[in-house]
Design an enzyme around this catalytic site. Structure first.
Site, PDB file in Angstrom:
ATOM      1  N   SER A 123       0.736  -1.088  -0.079  1.00 61.33           N
ATOM      2  CA  SER A 123      -0.026  -0.057  -0.159  1.00 61.33           C
ATOM      3  C   SER A 123       0.788   1.121  -0.018  1.00 61.33           C
ATOM      4  O   SER A 123       1.580   1.207  -0.950  1.00 61.33           O
ATOM      5  CB  SER A 123      -1.025   0.040   1.142  1.00 61.33           C
ATOM      6  OG  SER A 123      -1.903   0.912   1.149  1.00 61.33           O
ATOM      7  N   THR A 124       0.755   2.121   1.099  1.00 56.57           N
ATOM      8  CA  THR A 124       1.423   3.195   1.068  1.00 56.57           C
ATOM      9  C   THR A 124       3.072   3.205   1.051  1.00 56.57           C
ATOM     10  O   THR A 124       3.580   2.201   1.715  1.00 56.57           O
ATOM     11  CB  THR A 124       1.219   4.067   2.376  1.00 56.57           C
ATOM     12  OG1 THR A 124      -0.064   4.212   2.612  1.00 56.57           O
ATOM     13  CG2 THR A 124       1.797   5.364   2.022  1.00 56.57           C
ATOM     14  N   MET A 151       0.049   1.117   5.092  1.00 56.61           N
ATOM     15  CA  MET A 151      -0.708   1.495   6.349  1.00 56.61           C
ATOM     16  C   MET A 151      -1.844   0.224   6.780  1.00 56.61           C
ATOM     17  O   MET A 151      -2.365  -0.383   5.572  1.00 56.61           O
ATOM     18  CB  MET A 151      -1.309   2.770   6.370  1.00 56.61           C
ATOM     19  CG  MET A 151      -1.889   3.356   7.403  1.00 56.61           C
ATOM     20  SD  MET A 151      -0.768   3.881   8.606  1.00 56.61           S
ATOM     21  CE  MET A 151      -1.726   4.304  10.096  1.00 56.61           C
TER      22      MET A 151
END
Length: 344
Positions: A163-164, A283
């Site tokens: 993800s991030t 996250m």
């Protein structure tokens, strides 16, 4: 708890004021300054020392990419890029931005406010937790393990979730893969439209074939399939003894569609001990439970370590659950991948 201090860099007066008004409604956010161009932004960074900056890519006097390239070595801070549908966002991520949001193609004030409240605010809060030392460094180009035997086996699958910070992390890992790597399936949380551009970018820069996945695409050696952003989950299936992917609409899982957990769960069921799962920076906890299911099914698993994560969320949850067999620095993951696959 102190509010997150935000610098808004946006040349459009109307959109800039809308950003300030809506961000300021959240008690966890304090907009400390605004800037119309990179020169004003630089002065604001020195004067106000913000925790996070939002940045439009298209700015007067200097574009956002060049600004980031000059800024990061001197004043590293988490940056969330706001961009229309353009592959320039990947240039921004490549030179240090933490994440991006797609500027909505809407005209009503209500829709724009919903975008700020539901998407941008979340990205800013996640960015405020990003590993600054990780932002300062460009990860060294990956090299395949010397002497690795040919792995052109159609019965093995590599599944990756992130993800991030994941766009650069995935690039770092995939750049270390050669045409001998077993078929790879990837979920990276990203808005629709950007996944296709991201896949094409990887395809141009890596030694494997990369494309945005479609239902029926075969998972085969030397090929990487990126789950399409939007409202479809990607799953691994087996048709007539051949691995394929299936991309079907479904509700969000862990707040995401596509979801890493959905992919990993399907890999656990379909490939079992013939799979390798890799969970990278991000996250939250999407993918952690699915990676545990993979390990229970006999798959091998790798998690990115805290020191090289932009956000040590997903890999930490997976590690705490006991889903991670090998915890590695980002620059060592492709090498570990080959080492593990060679023993399968």
């Amino acid at each position: 708890m102190q509010p997150i201090r935000v610098l808004v860099t946006e040349d459009s007066l109307v959109f800039r004021e809308l950003l300030v008004q809506n961000l300021s409604r959240d008690p966890a956010i304090e907009v400390v300054a605004t800037a119309r161009d990179p020169y004003e932004a630089r002065d604001a960074i020195i004067a106000h020392k913000p925790d996070v900056m939002t940045l439009d890519v298209e700015l007067p006097r200097m574009n956002g990419i060049e600004f980031l390239r000059k800024l990061m070595p001197q004043y590293p801070l988490p940056v969330v890029v706001i961009s229309s549908l353009s592959d320039k966002v990947f240039d921004a991520l490549n030179v240090g931005a933490v994440d991006f949001v797609a500027k909505p193609a809407v005209s009503s004030r209500e829709q724009l406010e919903a975008f700020i409240q539901n998407e941008l605010l979340v990205k800013i809060k996640v960015a405020s937790t990003a590993n600054i030392s990780r932002i300062k460094q460009k990860v060294m180009q990956q090299q395949q393990e010397e002497g690795a035997v040919s792995l052109k086996r159609s019965d093995l699958v590599v599944a990756i979730g992130a993800s991030t910070g994941g766009t650069e992390a995935i690039f770092s890992v995939v750049q270390g893969f050669g045409p001998d790597i077993p078929g790879v399936v990837v979920v990276q949380h990203m808005p629709p439209g950007f996944t296709n551009m991201y896949a094409k970018r990887l395809d141009n820069q890596c030694n494997v074939v990369v494309k945005e996945a479609e239902t029926g695409d075969q998972v085969k050696p030397g090929h990487v399939l990126i789950a399409p952003g939007g409202d479809r989950h990607m799953r691994l299936v087996k048709v007539n003894g051949i691995y394929q992917v299936e991309c079907k609409a479904g509700p969000k899982v862990n707040g995401h569609c596509p979801s890493v957990d959905v992919l990993f769960d399907s890999v656990a069921r379909v490939a079992g001990p013939k799979a390798l799962g890799i969970i990278l920076t991000g996250m939250g906890g999407d993918g952690a439970r699915g990676l545990l299911e993979m390990r229970k099914a006999g798959a091998r698993t790798i998690g990115q370590d805290e020191s090289t994560c932009v956000v040590y969320g997903m890999p930490k949850v997976a590690y705490d659950l006991g889903a991670v067999e090998f915890q590695e620095k980002l620059q060592d993951i492709s090498k570990r991948t080959y080492a593990v696959l060679n023993r399968m």
